[in-house]
Design a protein around this motif. Structure first.
Motif, PDB file in Angstrom:
ATOM      1  N   THR A  67      -1.697   6.467  -0.841  1.00  0.00           N
ATOM      2  CA  THR A  67      -2.067   5.138  -0.355  1.00  0.00           C
ATOM      3  C   THR A  67      -0.831   4.457   0.226  1.00  0.00           C
ATOM      4  N   GLY A 107      -4.758   4.164   4.624  1.00  0.00           N
ATOM      5  CA  GLY A 107      -3.929   3.211   5.353  1.00  0.00           C
ATOM      6  C   GLY A 107      -3.388   3.812   6.635  1.00  0.00           C
ATOM      7  N   THR A 112      -1.109   1.144   2.152  1.00  0.00           N
ATOM      8  CA  THR A 112      -1.417  -0.140   2.773  1.00  0.00           C
ATOM      9  C   THR A 112      -0.678  -1.326   2.166  1.00  0.00           C
ATOM     10  N   VAL A 130      -1.249   3.188   8.857  1.00  0.00           N
ATOM     11  CA  VAL A 130      -0.054   2.423   9.190  1.00  0.00           C
ATOM     12  C   VAL A 130       0.970   3.325   9.876  1.00  0.00           C
ATOM     13  N   ASP A 132      -5.768  -0.181  -1.614  1.00  0.00           N
ATOM     14  CA  ASP A 132      -5.074   0.830  -2.419  1.00  0.00           C
ATOM     15  C   ASP A 132      -5.712   1.024  -3.789  1.00  0.00           C
ATOM     16  N   ASP A 174      -1.969  -3.169   0.209  1.00  0.00           N
ATOM     17  CA  ASP A 174      -3.046  -4.139   0.000  1.00  0.00           C
ATOM     18  C   ASP A 174      -3.891  -3.680  -1.192  1.00  0.00           C
ATOM     19  N   ASP A 212      -9.219   4.253   6.748  1.00  0.00           N
ATOM     20  CA  ASP A 212      -8.886   2.837   6.917  1.00  0.00           C
ATOM     21  C   ASP A 212     -10.090   2.133   7.522  1.00  0.00           C
TER      22      ASP A 212
END
Length: 236
Positions: free
Chosen positions: A145, A84, A147, A86, A153, A149, A107
């Motif tokens: 992880t 991720g 995300t 992010v 994940d 999501d 990602d």
């Protein structure tokens, strides 16, 4: 150093396996330890062998047995695989690299995992399960992880739980984590497997900003690596 010992060190590095070289100060006799047994000219008692193992776990070279032995730990960098790309990952990746970790951010969303957002960090645009199959996390790897999501994940956590990774963590609140665990149970994982997941990820330090949350995750990862107590299941 004998040629055979040098070969052992090179082979361990190539295989990303830690190796300790033990030297007796009085006469220079040497042996090496892969974590299980000592091979070479030295024989160690159980107490000294466990002390060598402890130094290997912590990548900590130094004296043993009241100064009679010197242990030189040869170990590959510890790895961190972040799933991720992010905002928290943008803080966590460089912080972990400063702490000595080899970092890869995974990602498949191309607009997230870019060199502009992650300068100098290894990036993978594979789906997480495919990426982890390629990266092969071992006992010197951590998987985090970020995300929220499940499509990203869950496959990553599935692959991580099937590996010997020393630290596995997933971002998200208590309800998110509870639902995540239920999905993994339905996928066939036992409670002992699920207990390996640090969720919500991070130590409970009251973190709110991406950088603070990244700090809490890195601190928890370091604590787990060095076998220090952590507080599982608490909000960071």
């Amino acid at each position: 150093m004998r040629a055979e010992l040098l070969y052992r060190i090179q082979a361990a590095r190539a295989g990303r396996q830690p190796l300790a070289v033990i030297t007796r100060i009085s006469d220079g006799a040497q042996g090496h330890c892969d974590g299980d047994v000592v091979t070479g000219a030295l024989r160690l008692g159980d107490g000294d062998l466990e002390a060598v193992r402890a130094r290997m776990r912590d990548d900590n070279s130094g004296m043993l047995a009241g100064g009679e032995l010197f242990v030189h730990v040869h170990a590959p960098p510890v790895r961190l695989i972040i799933v991720g790309a992010v905002h928290i990952a943008q803080a966590l990746a460089p912080m972990a690299r400063i702490a000595g970790y080899d970092v890869t951010v995974v990602d498949p969303r191309g607009t997230f995992a870019t060199t502009d957002r992650f300068p100098g960090i290894a990036l993978s645009d594979e789906w997480p399960d495919d990426a982890l199959e390629i990266l092969e996390p071992d006992a010197r790897a951590a998987v985090v992880t970020l995300t929220h999501d499940p499509k990203l994940d869950d496959p990553a956590l599935t692959a991580a739980l099937r590996s010997p990774a020393f630290y596995i963590a997933a971002l998200g609140g208590r309800r998110t984590h509870s639902l995540r665990l239920e999905r993994l149970r339905e996928a066939g994982f036992a409670e002992t497997d699920l207990a390996r997941i640090n969720g919500p990820a991070g130590l409970p330090i009251g973190a709110t900003s991406p950088a603070e949350i990244a700090t809490s995750i890195l601190a928890q990862m370091i604590a787990v690596r060095h076998h220090r107590p952590v507080v599982p299941g608490a909000e960071p």
